[in-house]
Enzyme design. Structure first.
Site, short mmCIF file in Angstrom:
data_model
loop_
_atom_site.label_atom_id
_atom_site.label_comp_id
_atom_site.label_asym_id
_atom_site.label_seq_id
_atom_site.Cartn_x
_atom_site.Cartn_y
_atom_site.Cartn_z
N TRP A 1 -30.21 11.88 47.95
CA TRP A 1 -30.55 10.63 48.78
C TRP A 1 -31.91 10.53 48.79
CZ3 TRP A 1 -27.79 6.97 51.73
CH2 TRP A 1 -28.77 6.33 52.61
N MET A 2 -32.41 9.20 48.82
CA MET A 2 -33.70 8.62 48.96
C MET A 2 -33.78 7.51 49.91
SD MET A 2 -36.76 7.53 46.44
CE MET A 2 -35.69 5.98 45.86
N ASN A 3 -34.60 7.36 50.87
CA ASN A 3 -34.69 5.82 51.55
C ASN A 3 -36.26 5.53 51.46
OD1 ASN A 3 -33.99 7.74 53.89
ND2 ASN A 3 -35.02 6.13 55.05
N ASP A 4 -36.75 5.09 52.73
CA ASP A 4 -38.07 4.55 52.86
C ASP A 4 -39.17 5.10 52.11
OD1 ASP A 4 -36.65 3.62 54.85
OD2 ASP A 4 -37.82 4.17 56.30
N GLN B 1 -38.48 9.17 51.83
CA GLN B 1 -37.34 9.89 52.63
C GLN B 1 -36.42 10.34 51.84
OE1 GLN B 1 -37.16 9.65 56.98
NE2 GLN B 1 -39.11 10.19 55.79
N SER C 1 -40.46 9.01 58.74
CA SER C 1 -41.59 7.99 57.99
C SER C 1 -42.95 8.27 58.51
CB SER C 1 -41.10 6.77 57.73
OG SER C 1 -40.01 6.19 57.07
N ARG D 1 -41.98 5.71 66.15
CA ARG D 1 -41.84 6.26 64.76
C ARG D 1 -42.63 5.35 63.82
NH1 ARG D 1 -36.38 5.34 65.62
NH2 ARG D 1 -35.32 3.67 64.61
N ASP D 2 -42.82 5.98 62.52
CA ASP D 2 -43.15 5.30 61.37
C ASP D 2 -44.52 4.56 61.29
OD1 ASP D 2 -40.30 5.10 60.84
OD2 ASP D 2 -40.18 3.16 61.09
N GLU E 1 -38.84 -1.32 62.62
CA GLU E 1 -39.31 -0.30 61.73
C GLU E 1 -40.42 -0.56 60.72
OE1 GLU E 1 -35.81 3.10 61.64
OE2 GLU E 1 -35.35 1.25 60.39
N TRP F 1 -29.14 -0.86 54.99
CA TRP F 1 -28.41 0.14 55.55
C TRP F 1 -27.05 -0.37 56.04
CZ3 TRP F 1 -29.76 4.89 56.23
CH2 TRP F 1 -31.45 4.94 56.33
#
Length: 456
Positions: A29-32, A48, A91, A156-157, A213, A298
């Site tokens: 898995w990969m996201n941001d 991420q 993140s 966050r972020d 975000e 998402w």
């Protein structure tokens, strides 16, 4: 672009949807995108990542590098999640501390310290921590933390960059972060990355929808105006729907304390369904501002029909501002020149001609007649649309939220809308109006895509 190892990992029965010119991890898995920073000729991409499986979880920072934004080398996990405490590495950003403001550079160190500012997340609590690399990003160690804690479950972020006021005042580290559920962008300043002072808060506002975000406050040049600049706040929003999950931007002014959006507020940075958490590289050479986003949504990211990887990045895009008639500034995105000759990436110049007809459509056929996306322009509404799923002839959507039609207003010039379209194994990226309008979408065809005009 995928490395040789990634390409080998992508070979499997059925369609090969691994992109040729978009970064994907070899596995899992990969996201941001996180920690985008350029140093000594190398573009660093942290991201991420779940290093243990294809679904979201065990959030850690993956790491890849490139010298040309096309060919990427994936490295071992940079910041792993903490198995003992359950803390996850959400993140954040990376800066190169050239001036040793942190005091982390030791005598004899061959490189200035790379410093990651990232969100340590556990159930009910999120705060900002530091990590340090003394070997130009190859290995990392956590520093004492947290360095910034609001006692919040959704803080966050952090995107941190060095900010030069431009009025003779001293520069400082600027952090843009979010209170995600409260829909606030919070700005902080620091002299050393350890101690932070609250500058201001922005929000909540009607747009973007959902939780907020991945903010990024950047200074951009104005095309054709020597020395002219403007300020742009990039922000992602997610309300759980396809249309409500995306990246937005506002043009405004930042006075060193507060960002004030112009009267238009936030607008879509990308009108397609698959561009989220987009942020810019720190320290890009020659003053360039290069943006990268996560090419997914998402609404269905956990169900993408790819293996052994899940998640891809958009093409890197060069940012600028353009002044329209009347004085308004609009964001412009162009694919970086480096990707133009990227192997495996197909470029189309598409003209949608509505001089003698109410609408024009080009079908992107892929393998069988049923696997298509459609680009169309309606002269009456002035809308450019990108359709996929049953509305485009694809009767096999992998998720109920996948079929959609994304639209954006575009002005036809002399009755023609000219598009610059990038096609990869599983993606369509459309640049219209000279980069003022962009639509990005994942597609899953049976074979390589090719254009086919639909007569009216």
């Amino acid at each position: 672009m995928t490395t040789d190892a990634q390409g080998a990992a992508g070979s499997a029965a059925g369609p090969d949807w691994r992109p040729r010119a978009h970064f994907t991890p070899a596995r899992h898995w990969m996201n941001d995108p996180n920690g985008l920073v350029h140093h000594d000729g190398t573009w660093h991409l942290f991201f991420q990542h779940n290093p243990e499986g294809p679904d979201w979880g065990n959030m850690s920072w993956g790491h890849a590098t490139s010298t040309d934004l096309v060919h990427w080398t994936e490295h071992p996990v940079a910041l792993p999640h903490d198995v003992d405490t359950g803390d996850q590495v959400f993140s954040g950003s990376v800066v190169v501390d050239h001036g040793n403001t942190t005091g982390l550079r030791r005598e004899g160190d061959p490189f200035p310290p790379f410093v990651a500012v990232w969100t340590s997340a556990r159930e009910g609590h999120q705060a900002q921590w530091l990590a340090c690399s003394r070997d130009a990003g190859a290995t990392w160690e956590r520093c004492a933390g947290p360095v910034l804690d609001r006692g919040s479950a959704d803080f966050r972020d952090p995107k941190v960059s060095w900010w030069e006021p431009g009025d003779g005042a001293d520069g400082f580290w600027l952090m843009a972060a979010v209170e995600a559920v409260e829909r606030l962008v919070v700005l902080y300043r620091s002299a050393d990355l350890w101690r932070w002072e609250l500058l201001s808060e922005l929000g909540p506002l009607p747009q973007p929808p959902g939780i907020w975000e991945c903010p990024d406050l950047v200074r951009l040049p104005v095309e054709g105006e020597s020395g002219a600049e403007g300020h742009v706040l990039v922000l992602s929003g997610n309300d759980g729907t396809v249309r409500g999950c995306g990246t937005w931007y506002a043009v405004g002014s930042f006075d060193g304390v507060r960002f004030t959006p112009d009267a238009r507020g936030f607008r879509r940075l990308d009108h397609g369904p698959d561009d989220y958490a987009a942020v810019t590289w720190n320290d890009a050479p020659c003053g360039r501002r290069v943006l990268l986003g996560w090419m997914s949504s998402w609404a269905y990211a956990g169900d993408l029909p790819t293996t052994p990887w899940r998640g891809a990045m958009t093409l890197p895009r060069e940012l600028s501002l353009r002044r329209r008639e009347g004085g308004d500034l609009v964001l412009v995105q162009r694919p970086v020149e480096e990707v133009r000759p990227a192997p495996g990436l197909q470029w189309l110049e598409v003209d949608l001609d509505v001089r003698d007809q109410p609408s024009a459509t080009v079908e992107l056929a892929g393998g069988s007649d049923g696997d298509v996306a459609r680009l169309s322009y309606d002269r009456g509404t002035g809308l450019l649309s990108l359709a996929r799923g049953p509305s485009a002839g694809d009767a096999r959507p992998f998720h109920p939220a996948y079929p959609c039609v994304s639209s954006a207003p575009v002005e036809a010039r002399d009755g023609v809308v000219r598009l610059d379209v990038a096609l990869d194994a599983c993606s369509v990226e459309v640049f219209a109006a000279g980069g003022e309008v962009v639509l990005t979408a994942l597609v899953f065809p049976d074979g390589p895509m090719k254009p086919r005009a639909i007569p009216r």
